[in-house]
Enzyme design. Structure first.
Site, PDB file in Angstrom:
ATOM      1  CB  THR A  92      -1.165  -0.032   1.183  1.00  0.00           C
ATOM      2  OG1 THR A  92      -0.157   0.238   2.408  1.00  0.00           O
ATOM      3  CG2 THR A  92      -1.624  -1.670   1.058  1.00  0.00           C
ATOM      4  CE1 TYR A 143      -4.508   9.377   3.483  1.00  0.00           C
ATOM      5  CE2 TYR A 143      -2.045   9.421   4.550  1.00  0.00           C
ATOM      6  CZ  TYR A 143      -3.478   8.025   4.089  1.00  0.00           C
ATOM      7  OH  TYR A 143      -2.528   6.894   4.151  1.00  0.00           O
ATOM      8  CG  LEU A 159      -4.866   6.752  -2.257  1.00  0.00           C
ATOM      9  CD1 LEU A 159      -5.562   6.733  -3.961  1.00  0.00           C
ATOM     10  CD2 LEU A 159      -5.716   7.291  -2.008  1.00  0.00           C
ATOM     11  CG  HIS A 160      -2.695   2.872   3.862  1.00  0.00           C
ATOM     12  ND1 HIS A 160      -1.694   1.583   3.572  1.00  0.00           N
ATOM     13  CD2 HIS A 160      -2.426   4.118   4.107  1.00  0.00           C
ATOM     14  CE1 HIS A 160      -0.276   3.190   3.581  1.00  0.00           C
ATOM     15  NE2 HIS A 160      -1.052   4.457   4.824  1.00  0.00           N
ATOM     16  CG  ASP A 161      -8.475   1.594   4.358  1.00  0.00           C
ATOM     17  OD1 ASP A 161      -8.998   2.631   4.741  1.00  0.00           O
ATOM     18  OD2 ASP A 161      -7.509   0.888   3.834  1.00  0.00           O
TER      19      ASP A 161
END
Ligand code: RIB
Ligand code: CA
Length: 316
Positions: A199, A229, A244-246
């Site tokens: 990620t 962020y 944009l981990h998720d």
């Protein structure tokens, strides 16, 4: 892609919001429910944020409130730390008040029971996409073991084979509730794990956020929602953009070629003085032969950003 029926368990959050934007724009992803947990903020806020984002995106799915705290560790303190710097005090980059108050009420069912209801009624197997601490998912597995056979896959953002962000070797979603993570990782349900190894390389640059804003009002909201962020990651780590981990579990469901996966055996460290909450990864082929877990080790940033720009354009 083949049609998928999914439940998204989220702690909305600005990167959770981008994952919701991606999922909501994909006609082949049928979102059966949105369940909310503490994590980026207290569960009342993450639930309200999820309601507001779902209504912004026109996602027609029930929203349920879930866990208020981890299974064993004390309730989180949301007053300080990186959370407000990354997600804003409101959890939506300090621009959440631009969105209308939710019209649809929160479900009368709590998260684990809403998961059970929609899984029981689903016409197909269901994929659980988890982008926060795993307390709700663990509670569902412990409360409704007879429904595990209807869960096709758990695709979760969490952990890391190498590194961490909550501590040197601990990632936040796992570290916030290691016991819940252990319940999930010990289950026989196949898992695909999207950890920091993959990620961290999927950041969105300022220029790409501007391009997203030009696609639609939704894209414009997401551009601004990600501003704190992006600023924080640049100031603290000189990182080229908000990460944009998720989005990775959702991007992979939409296009499996966006991510490179490896078989792995993962267990959760519960007692380490320095690494409680670490995802301890064994890549030894003798052990991974019959594992039910894959981990993302690389991701195609450009492909995934392109999916987001396309998704933003969906919301005319
Ligand atoms: O470590 C990244 C994860 O923690 C993401 O899910 C982010 O939303 C935060 O919850
Ligand atoms: Ca999250």
């Amino acid at each position: 892609m083949t049609e998928k029926y999914i439940i998204m368990d989220v702690d909305t959050g600005v990167d959770d919001s981008m994952a919701l934007m991606l999922a909501g724009a994909c006609k082949d992803l049928h979102i059966l429910a949105l369940t909310c947990t503490y994590g980026n903020n207290e569960v009342e806020k993450t639930t309200r944020n999820t309601q507001k984002i779902a209504e912004l995106l026109g996602i027609d799915a029930p929203v349920a409130m879930g866990a208020v705290r981890p299974m064993i560790d004390p309730p989180m303190d949301f007053s300080g730390g990186l959370g407000p710097m990354i997600h804003g005090l409101d959890g939506l980059g300090n621009v959440g008040d631009r969105l209308q108050e939710p019209v649809h009420p929160v479900s009368e069912l709590k998260a684990p029971d809403l998961m059970a209801e929609v899984i029981r009624k689903a016409p197909e197997m269901v994929t659980i996409v988890a982008t926060g601490p795993l307390t709700n998912v663990a509670a569902f597995l412990l409360s409704w073991p007879e429904l595990a056979d209807k869960v096709e896959l758990i695709a979760l953002m969490g952990g890391a084979a190498y590194g961490g962000n909550l501590a040197f070797t601990v990632e936040a979603n796992i570290g916030h509730d290691p016991e819940a993570a252990a319940v999930v990782f010990h289950s026989s349900i196949p898992k695909v794990v999207f950890g920091l190894d993959a990620t961290m390389g999927v950041y969105i640059t300022d220029e790409e956020r501007v391009a997203m804003a030009e696609k639609s009002a939704v894209g414009a909201f997401m551009k601004d929602c990600l501003q704190p962020y992006a600023d924080t990651y640049r100031q603290l780590a000189n990182w080229p953009g908000a990460v944009l981990h998720d989005s990775l579990p959702v991007a992979w469901l939409i296009d499996p070629d966006t991510v490179t996966l490896k078989p792995v055996v993962i267990d959760i460290e519960l007692n380490g003085r320095l690494n409680r909450g670490a995802t301890v990864c064994d890549f030894n082929s003798n052990h991974t032969a019959d594992t039910n877990t894959l981990i993302a080790m690389q991701a195609d940033r450009e492909k995934i950003i392109a999916l987001h720009l396309e998704a933003a354009g969906h919301y005319q």
